[in-house]
Design an enzyme around this catalytic site. Structure first.
Site, PDB file in Angstrom:
ATOM      1  N   PHE A 126      26.108  45.924  38.869  1.00 26.14           N
ATOM      2  CA  PHE A 126      27.029  45.517  37.810  1.00 26.14           C
ATOM      3  C   PHE A 126      26.453  45.948  36.466  1.00 26.14           C
ATOM      4  CE2 PHE A 126      29.151  42.487  34.972  1.00 26.14           C
ATOM      5  CZ  PHE A 126      30.452  42.602  35.417  1.00 26.14           C
ATOM      6  N   ASP A 198      21.243  38.563  41.568  1.00 27.45           N
ATOM      7  CA  ASP A 198      22.442  38.176  40.833  1.00 27.45           C
ATOM      8  C   ASP A 198      23.447  37.700  41.876  1.00 27.45           C
ATOM      9  OD1 ASP A 198      24.859  37.998  39.462  1.00 27.45           O
ATOM     10  OD2 ASP A 198      24.367  39.675  38.118  1.00 27.45           O
ATOM     11  N   TYR A 223      31.993  30.604  36.314  1.00 26.11           N
ATOM     12  CA  TYR A 223      33.465  30.705  36.190  1.00 26.11           C
ATOM     13  C   TYR A 223      34.147  31.467  37.316  1.00 26.11           C
ATOM     14  CZ  TYR A 223      31.944  35.103  33.962  1.00 26.11           C
ATOM     15  OH  TYR A 223      31.325  36.295  33.683  1.00 26.11           O
ATOM     16  N   LYS A 224      33.390  31.941  38.288  1.00 26.77           N
ATOM     17  CA  LYS A 224      34.009  32.690  39.391  1.00 26.77           C
ATOM     18  C   LYS A 224      34.318  31.716  40.528  1.00 26.77           C
ATOM     19  CE  LYS A 224      32.176  37.026  37.722  1.00 26.77           C
ATOM     20  NZ  LYS A 224      31.118  38.029  37.740  1.00 26.77           N
ATOM     21  N   ARG A 372      41.209  45.404  43.881  1.00 22.51           N
ATOM     22  CA  ARG A 372      40.267  44.418  44.392  1.00 22.51           C
ATOM     23  C   ARG A 372      40.978  43.083  44.612  1.00 22.51           C
ATOM     24  NH1 ARG A 372      35.006  42.426  40.997  1.00 22.51           N
ATOM     25  NH2 ARG A 372      36.655  41.480  39.759  1.00 22.51           N
TER      26      ARG A 372
HETATM   27  C1  PLP Z   1      30.735  38.627  36.567  1.00 25.09           C
HETATM   28  C2  PLP Z   1      29.357  39.156  36.631  1.00 25.09           C
HETATM   29  C3  PLP Z   1      28.464  38.964  35.578  1.00 25.09           C
HETATM   30  C4  PLP Z   1      28.945  38.333  34.310  1.00 25.09           C
HETATM   31  O1  PLP Z   1      27.981  38.130  33.356  1.00 25.09           O
HETATM   32  P1  PLP Z   1      28.340  37.340  32.019  1.00 25.09           P
HETATM   33  O2  PLP Z   1      27.091  37.284  31.299  1.00 25.09           O
HETATM   34  O3  PLP Z   1      28.919  36.031  32.435  1.00 25.09           O
HETATM   35  O4  PLP Z   1      29.408  38.117  31.314  1.00 25.09           O
HETATM   36  C5  PLP Z   1      27.162  39.383  35.738  1.00 25.09           C
HETATM   37  N1  PLP Z   1      26.767  40.003  36.875  1.00 25.09           N
HETATM   38  C6  PLP Z   1      27.629  40.221  37.882  1.00 25.09           C
HETATM   39  C7  PLP Z   1      27.160  40.896  39.121  1.00 25.09           C
HETATM   40  C8  PLP Z   1      28.950  39.827  37.791  1.00 25.09           C
HETATM   41  O5  PLP Z   1      29.805  40.057  38.777  1.00 25.09           O
END
Ligand code: PLP
Length: 413
Positions: A126, A198, A223-224, A372
């Site tokens: 990511f 992560d 938030y996911k 997705r």
């Molecule tokens: C959604 C996501 C993030 C989001 O990071 P924020 O700091 O909350 O914007 C980070 N890493 C991965 C792999 C994600 O899917």
């Protein structure tokens, strides 16, 4: 095997998680296949937040830091997340964003493994994870921190003697490919590296056993799949064995051993609260806190089983449709290697997703050509998946997506 709608309804009737759907407020006639990006609103959050604003903030004012235990929220919320991660007490804290937590923990991992300077990661990780590592490299200089990116298949071979920390995302945001967390953690340890996972698309979606797998550090999103609301606080995990030596660079007062002693010099708290920096966002913390209660009687085994079954249904229905033959499955076909999402590539993926959203099915699009679909077992029904594919089929069969209105890209995709 192509199923009919009655089969899907029968699966719902036998679903051990069916009762969880009523814990969420979902718009009527909408099929939500994007809970992996922004979880749905738990009913209790709406109710409690009104009270939090009026009573805790409005009436309690500053007294609520003590009287309503606002000050402890990073810890109490962290402890609610811990069981979902397979983590014992004292190792999880809710704070900041995933990106900021990555920064703190990457830096901490480099100091825990002196003499090594490489952060090893996957080319397709990511972007924020890679960007944060690049920023840390600029700050520390390449003699202390260098990001090395390799293809997924080359990770093991790239674990050389200079690798301080392996930083990977367990579930790939595009394909949904799922790393075997235990095996990869072992690879890193055998090579003398620490591991920083992560878990943005893992927490609340797949079974996790961070302690048992001897994971060193992890971060993830509130938030996911945890449904804490847009921009909810993230979490960070540090195994107890590393906490005494943990040094993190955002040494703000909330991570001090005694913030209200107002001492002139920093002295980090013992334990996981050393990861804190500034004042917690109380309203957002309280929303996440309440959202986590939906998990109180939920078994992650049931969640994972249903996630796999929903994915199989979705894949089966798409692949048995002639009209959808141009959608190419890019998620692993083996459920053991797939997180809680299914992705397809299609040249006109963006327009198809826009047309699908207009037809009441929300999924998302990821560059360059990925459709997705996130699967959230707590509130998604089998019949929703069945109906979603039927609407998708219609959009593609009738070329609905070619209309001009579906070609425009907003800032957020
Ligand atoms: C959604 C996501 C993030 C989001 O990071 P924020 O700091 O909350 O914007 C980070 N890493 C991965 C792999 C994600 O899917």
């Amino acid at each position: 095997m192509t199923r009919n709608r009655a089969d899907a309804l029968a699966l719902d009737a036998a679903d051990p998680l069916a009762h969880c759907r009523q814990r969420f407020q979902l718009p009527a006639d909408l099929i939500y296949l994007d809970g992996n990006s922004l979880g749905a609103l738990p009913v209790a959050v709406g109710d409690v937040m009104a009270e939090v604003v009026a009573q805790e903030w409005g009436a309690g004012l500053i007294r609520s830091w003590n009287e309503r235990s606002w000050i402890a929220l990073p810890t109490t919320v962290g402890e609610k997340i811990a069981p979902l991660l397979g983590a014992g007490p004292g190792q999880v804290i809710a704070a900041d964003s995933t990106s900021v937590n990555l920064f703190k923990l990457l830096s901490a991992a480099l100091s825990l493994n002196p003499g090594r300077r490489v952060v090893l990661s996957a080319t397709g990780n990511f972007p924020t994870d890679l960007y944060v590592a690049q920023g840390l490299g600029q700050l520390l200089g390449t003699d202390r921190c260098e990001l090395r990116r390799v293809a997924d298949d080359d990770i093991r071979a790239a674990l050389g003697e200079d690798v301080a920390v392996l930083m990977l995302t367990q579930v790939d945001f595009r394909s949904g490919r799922l790393w075997d967390l235990e095996q990869v953690t072992d690879w890193a340890h055998e090579a003398g590296a620490l591991v920083l996972w992560d878990l943005a698309h893992s927490a609340g979606a797949v079974e996790l056993a961070l302690d048992a797998c001897r994971v060193d550090m992890a971060v993830g999103c509130g938030y996911k799949f945890l449904n804490g609301g847009p921009g909810a606080p993230a979490f960070a995990y540090v195994a107890t064995r590393h906490q005494a030596q943990l040094e993190q660079p955002l040494s703000g007062w909330m991570g001090h051993a005694q913030p209200f002693a107002f001492a002139p010099d920093y002295q980090g708290a013992t334990g996981i609260s050393r990861l804190l920096c500034g004042t917690p966002p109380v309203l957002a913390m309280r929303a996440l806190d309440v959202a986590l209660d939906v998990w109180c009687d939920v078994s992650l085994v049931d969640v994972r089983n249903k996630s796999v079954a929903l994915a199989e249904l979705l894949i089966e229905q798409v692949q048995s449709s002639e009209a959808l033959a141009a959608l190419q499955l890019i998620s692993p076909t083996n459920a053991e290697q797939r997180g809680s999402q299914v992705s397809f590539a299609h040249r006109d993926g963006f327009a198809i997703m826009q047309a699908l959203i207009a037809a009441g099915v929300i999924g998302d699009f990821r560059e360059p050509d990925v459709l997705r679909f996130g699967l959230t077992p707590l509130y998604l029904r089998y019949v929703d998946v069945f109906d979603a594919v039927a609407r998708l089929e219609q959009i593609v069969a009738d070329d609905v997506y070619l209309a001009a209105e579906f070609q425009h890209r907003g800032t957020v995709t």
